[in-house]
Scaffold this active site. Structure first.
Site, PDB file in Angstrom:
ATOM      1  N   LYS A  91      -3.010  -3.933 -15.580  1.00 18.17           N
ATOM      2  CA  LYS A  91      -4.025  -2.769 -15.956  1.00 18.17           C
ATOM      3  C   LYS A  91      -3.900  -2.606 -17.313  1.00 18.17           C
ATOM      4  O   LYS A  91      -4.997  -2.282 -18.095  1.00 18.17           O
ATOM      5  CB  LYS A  91      -3.462  -1.845 -15.050  1.00 18.17           C
ATOM      6  CG  LYS A  91      -4.540  -0.556 -15.281  1.00 18.17           C
ATOM      7  CD  LYS A  91      -4.126   0.614 -14.244  1.00 18.17           C
ATOM      8  CE  LYS A  91      -5.308   1.554 -14.394  1.00 18.17           C
ATOM      9  NZ  LYS A  91      -4.864   3.030 -13.664  1.00 18.17           N
ATOM     10  N   GLU A  98     -11.266  -6.242   1.878  1.00 14.84           N
ATOM     11  CA  GLU A  98     -11.355  -7.524   0.685  1.00 14.84           C
ATOM     12  C   GLU A  98     -11.366  -8.629   1.201  1.00 14.84           C
ATOM     13  O   GLU A  98     -12.076  -9.599   0.702  1.00 14.84           O
ATOM     14  CB  GLU A  98      -9.829  -7.410   0.004  1.00 14.84           C
ATOM     15  CG  GLU A  98      -9.860  -6.160  -1.078  1.00 14.84           C
ATOM     16  CD  GLU A  98      -9.073  -4.820  -0.208  1.00 14.84           C
ATOM     17  OE1 GLU A  98      -8.964  -4.786   0.878  1.00 14.84           O
ATOM     18  OE2 GLU A  98      -8.880  -4.020  -1.103  1.00 14.84           O
ATOM     19  N   PHE A 125       4.566   0.425  -8.256  1.00 14.51           N
ATOM     20  CA  PHE A 125       3.510   0.705  -7.093  1.00 14.51           C
ATOM     21  C   PHE A 125       2.482  -0.177  -7.088  1.00 14.51           C
ATOM     22  O   PHE A 125       1.774  -0.556  -8.107  1.00 14.51           O
ATOM     23  CB  PHE A 125       2.969   2.115  -7.336  1.00 14.51           C
ATOM     24  CG  PHE A 125       1.643   2.464  -6.465  1.00 14.51           C
ATOM     25  CD1 PHE A 125       2.046   3.004  -5.308  1.00 14.51           C
ATOM     26  CD2 PHE A 125       0.427   2.690  -6.943  1.00 14.51           C
ATOM     27  CE1 PHE A 125       1.151   3.229  -4.449  1.00 14.51           C
ATOM     28  CE2 PHE A 125      -0.515   2.877  -5.979  1.00 14.51           C
ATOM     29  CZ  PHE A 125      -0.143   3.387  -4.821  1.00 14.51           C
ATOM     30  N   GLN A 126       2.231  -0.748  -5.833  1.00 17.26           N
ATOM     31  CA  GLN A 126       1.319  -1.710  -5.485  1.00 17.26           C
ATOM     32  C   GLN A 126       1.268  -2.969  -6.379  1.00 17.26           C
ATOM     33  O   GLN A 126       0.265  -3.660  -6.589  1.00 17.26           O
ATOM     34  CB  GLN A 126      -0.060  -1.134  -5.548  1.00 17.26           C
ATOM     35  CG  GLN A 126      -0.313  -0.137  -4.510  1.00 17.26           C
ATOM     36  CD  GLN A 126      -2.036   0.257  -4.397  1.00 17.26           C
ATOM     37  OE1 GLN A 126      -2.687   0.089  -5.255  1.00 17.26           O
ATOM     38  NE2 GLN A 126      -2.332   0.756  -3.165  1.00 17.26           N
ATOM     39  N   MET A 145     -13.070 -20.319  23.249  1.00 16.66           N
ATOM     40  CA  MET A 145     -12.458 -21.734  22.846  1.00 16.66           C
ATOM     41  C   MET A 145     -10.879 -21.749  23.497  1.00 16.66           C
ATOM     42  O   MET A 145     -10.327 -22.766  23.943  1.00 16.66           O
ATOM     43  CB  MET A 145     -12.550 -21.748  21.161  1.00 16.66           C
ATOM     44  CG  MET A 145     -12.108 -23.198  20.955  1.00 16.66           C
ATOM     45  SD  MET A 145     -13.020 -24.357  21.691  1.00 16.66           S
ATOM     46  CE  MET A 145     -13.982 -24.769  20.219  1.00 16.66           C
TER      47      MET A 145
END
Ligand SMILES: Cc1cc2nc3c(=O)[nH]c(=O)nc-3n(C[C@H](O)[C@H](O)[C@H](O)COP(=O)(O)OP(=O)(O)OC[C@H]3O[C@@H](n4cnc5c(N)ncnc54)[C@H](O)[C@@H]3O)c2cc1C
Ligand SMILES: Cc1ncc(C[n+]2csc(CCOP(=O)(O)OP(=O)(O)O)c2C)c(N)n1
Lengths: 187, 581
Positions: B164, B52, B114-115, B479
């Site tokens: 959802k 993502e 959940f999630q 760097m």
């Protein structure tokens, strides 16, 4: 054209030739923030203050217009003039914020806070507490034989002063609402 | 298409109405209804990324290279938390993107479902605004408002979190044109301040234009007006990392980038100027160095659409809140109406020419090792006449790219400036290539940064995106190593890239092409091979391992104490500066 005297490595024209920079005098300002009354808006305002390291001395919030979905957040904050200006600009950036007013800058305003004080004691101390409450126009909203609960309204300074006086007389608990403020006059 | 529809359908409908043609995303349980709708239409092309974070950076690359908003779709919980870095990156760099996230159903929110994650809570400080939608009837308006907020005023990322059950339920669709919002930031500058600015330009003997990402944000018209303005006033112009391309690198008055790794002439001009006009830049600490020693003798005008940018770091003498294109148009109008002329700048321009003559980008080339600067000079020579877009990762290579590549147009340079996100460049190149399928898209990378989102090779191969990954491989976190050399007595703590993959084999494993180059004599041919190949390429360019990036203004130092070239760097940074980053 003025002659340029800047050479590589020379500092005489930089750090020691300073412009007047921002003032470092701390000021106390009362801000009124009109917001859309939607979930999370208070978290956004508080998150802004904590995330950017600004001070909150007092913060109150309540819906002021049910049909218009508006809430008013009153914030008392301290900072240098530059920080105060940043706070206002940052608040103004929050999408559900409609208006930001600096009551301290916009002219005279009234500030009021309500507080409840529980004072426990007997004998002379109890009498003295009641006498002082009368002078401060605090009212007694609960009484037992060894305690009072006083209700007092006023400027934060007045409430601070009352607290100082009650402390030696048996002050055990304080609840304060934080400041509500409005500008004076018709506007 | 008006009327009733499911929330999931509304998402797709709203995207279409907003003119979205590409979205980047990754499915999961909480966005399945939306993915089902995506499956049943052909107007919006969905790019399946491999992480993502990649989706969000790809959306950023898409947005920055087109001027249109970028869109990413992620699932709830881990999908949303993986989007946080990209959102923060877009917030820092003012990139307009819309992230749509799935959420546990409304009736389960707060139960550690959940999630479930508090996505609006987590992303509140890293979005311009976000919304949790609890009612399908409010979804369409909110989606349109999300685009509006992302694109107006100072652009930035927004997130719409959609449970959802809201996706399954039906509600009334609202047309884009019927969208209700109160958000309308001001865009037109104050007339009196604009007059004041014109007067300041008329009298200035040592003016300098300091431009930034805001010129790019404002759109192509701003760059066009900027060029007109420079032509008319003959002012030297520098830019931040974020504003490269607004004024052409080949332009007569171009000073190059300013700041910590900016050009000597640009920083000296800032330091010595009597009038500095800041257009859409935000006085970042990479620019100002020591604030109290920053351009001590100049009157400062600051034009920015965000009132909070003005007087945040540096006090502005002439503050103007407004959109760059609108303010520039007004300044030019007043300038012409008044028949204004600039004072004599010739001594100033002569002085600048002397600073330029120092040739601050010089480096010691080698016949045996590829110097990173040389690699970029060759890349520039071989690609500058093409229809080219550049993205970068973060590190020395990014700075060298800014110094050695020239940008003639805006929106051609995509880099993570404010957050400095290693792993940005590769997915960003995927987003840019999706937007410009026929153009040459090159990601100038360091090997360490590139590994952070290397999984996107799968995306590049799947969608046949011929992105060129030009890796300047110094086998070091370059760097970091440079700072350790300068600040920590060369104690190189954890700044090696150990156990690196064989990049050629890696490319082949993904079904792409790999090229290895380590001899300066082979470099041109190898670059041409990369350019000629019609597909994604990993170019492993083995470069000098200990090269330092100069010029450099050490943290906490003023502009005129810049380190140039291979100077003695010992004690160059004092204890006070060491606490700064
Ligand atoms: C390793 C590393 C080194 C770096 N070194 C340097 C360096 O040497 N030099 C350098 O320049 N940078 C450097 N950077 C980048 C630096 O950190 C900042 O990201 C950058 O300087 C900020 O650019 P900017 O001021 O143009 O502002 P941006 O972040 O691009 O912000 C844009 C400004 O314009 C305003 N704006 C937006 N839209 C409009 C509009 N329509 N009209 C008017 N105003 C608008 C915004 O409100 C904002 O104030 C470095 C980054 C990294 C990672
Ligand atoms: C996600 C992330 N982690 C850490 C850093 C700190 N950091 C900045 S540059 C750098 C090294 C980058 O190495 P490489 O990609 O190989 O580029 P080079 O500097 O060698 O060109 C690191 C670790 C960062 N910017 N981003």
């Amino acid at each position: 054209m003025a002659q340029l005297k800047i050479e590589q490595g020379s500092t005489s024209h930089s750090a020691y030739n300073l412009r007047p920079s921002f003032s470092d005098v701390e000021e106390r300002h009362t801000l009124a923030v009109l917001v859309e009354n939607e979930p999370g808006v208070l978290a956004r305002v508080i998150g802004l203050f904590s995330g950017r390291g600004y001070n909150i001395e007092s913060l109150t919030v309540a819906e002021i217009d049910h049909t218009g979905h508006r809430s008013r957040i009153t914030i008392v904050t301290t900072g240098t003039p530059q920080v105060i200006a940043q706070i206002k600009a940052q608040l103004g950036r929050i999408v559900p914020v409609h208006e930001v007013h600096d009551l301290t800058e916009e002219g005279r305003s009234v500030e009021r806070e309500l507080a409840l004080f529980k004072v426990r004691g007997q004998g002379d101390k109890r009498v003295e507490a009641l006498r002082l409450a009368d002078i401060f126009r605090a009212s007694v909203v609960d009484t037992t034989l060894e305690s009072f609960v006083f209700e007092i309204t006023g400027t934060p300074e007045k409430i601070d002063a009352f607290a100082d006086l009650m402390r030696p007389l048996g002050l055990v608990e304080v609840a304060r609402t934080g400041v509500a403020a409005l500008s004076r006059g018709a506007a | 298409m008006d009327g009733q529809m499911t929330g999931a359908k509304m998402v797709v409908q709203a995207l279409k109405d907003q003119g979205v043609d590409v979205v980047f995303g990754y499915p999961g349980g909480a966005v399945l209804p939306i993915y089902d709708e995506i499956h049943q239409q052909n107007d919006i092309h969905h790019v399946l990324v491999r992480h993502e974070q990649g989706a969000v950076h790809a959306a950023e690359g898409y947005a920055r290279s087109t001027g249109k908003p970028g869109v990413a779709i992620v699932t709830s919980g881990p999908g949303a938390t993986n989007a946080v870095t990209g959102l923060t990156d877009a917030l820092m760099d003012s990139i307009p993107i819309i992230v749509i996230s799935g959420q546990a159903p409304t009736f389960m929110i707060g139960t550690d479902a959940f999630q479930e994650a508090d996505t609006v809570g987590i992303t509140r400080p890293c979005t311009k605004h976000n919304w949790l939608i609890k009612d399908t009837d409010r979804l369409a308006n909110t989606l349109h408002e999300a685009f509006h907020v992302a694109m107006s005023g100072r652009p930035g990322p927004v997130l719409v979190d959609i449970p959802k059950d809201v996706q399954f339920a039906t509600g009334g669709y609202v047309q884009r044109t019927d969208m209700k919002t109160h958000y309308a930031p001001p865009t037109l500058g104050d007339a009196a301040s604009i007059e004041q600015l014109v007067t300041a330009i008329e009298t200035s003997e040592r003016p300098v234009l300091y431009t930034g990402g805001g010129v790019i944000n404002s759109g192509p018209e701003a760059s066009r007006l900027l060029r007109e303005f420079v032509a008319e006033t003959n002012m030297p112009i520098t830019s931040t990392l974020m504003g490269l391309g607004a004024y052409p690198a080949s332009g007569e008055r171009w000073l190059g980038m300013l700041g910590m790794h900016g050009l000597y002439e640009a920083n000296m001009a800032m330091h010595g100027s009597d009038l500095m006009i800041c257009l859409g830049a935000r006085f970042d600490d990479r620019i100002t160095g020591r604030v109290d020693a920053f351009s001590p003798g100049s009157t400062k005008a600051h034009i920015d659409i965000d009132p909070s940018s003005i007087n945040k770091v540096i006090r502005a003498d002439i503050p103007i809140v407004g959109d760059i294109a609108m303010v520039l148009a007004e300044v030019l109008r007043v300038w012409r109406e008044r028949g204004s002329k600039t004072a004599d700048h010739s001594a100033w321009l002569d002085q600048i020419a002397k600073w330029k003559a120092k040739n601050c980008l010089r480096y010691t080339d080698s016949k045996t090792t590829i110097k990173p600067q040389y690699a970029l000079q060759r890349l520039e020579a071989l690609t500058k006449d093409r229809d080219r877009y550049i993205t970068t990762e973060v590190g020395q290579h990014q700075m060298w790219a800014a110094q050695f590549l020239g940008f003639e147009e805006p929106n051609r340079w995509m880099t993570s400036g404010g957050l400095g996100t290693m792993g940005y460049g590769f997915p960003a190149s995927v987003g840019v290539q999706m937007a410009h399928p026929d153009s040459l898209v090159i990601n100038v990378a360091g090997e360490a940064s590139w590994l952070m989102n290397m999984q996107e090779m799968g995306t590049a191969v799947q969608y046949r995106l011929p992105v060129k990954q030009f890796i300047l491989n110094n086998e070091r976190l370059g760097m970091v190593r440079q700072w350790q050399e300068l600040l920590h007595n060369s104690r190189y703590s954890q700044s090696w890239s150990e156990a690196l993959p064989d990049f050629v084999k890696l490319a082949e494993a993904f079904g792409a092409k790999g090229i290895l180059c380590k001899d300066p004599a082979d470099l041109d041919d190898a670059i041409m091979e990369m350019l000629d190949y019609d597909g994604p390429v990993i170019f492993d360019c083995l470069v000098e391992k200990h090269e330092n990036c100069f010029p450099m203004i050490p943290s906490g130092k003023p502009h005129n104490e810049m380190l140039i070239g291979e100077v003695a760097t010992e004690q160059a940074i004092e204890a006070g500066g060491a606490v700064l980053v």
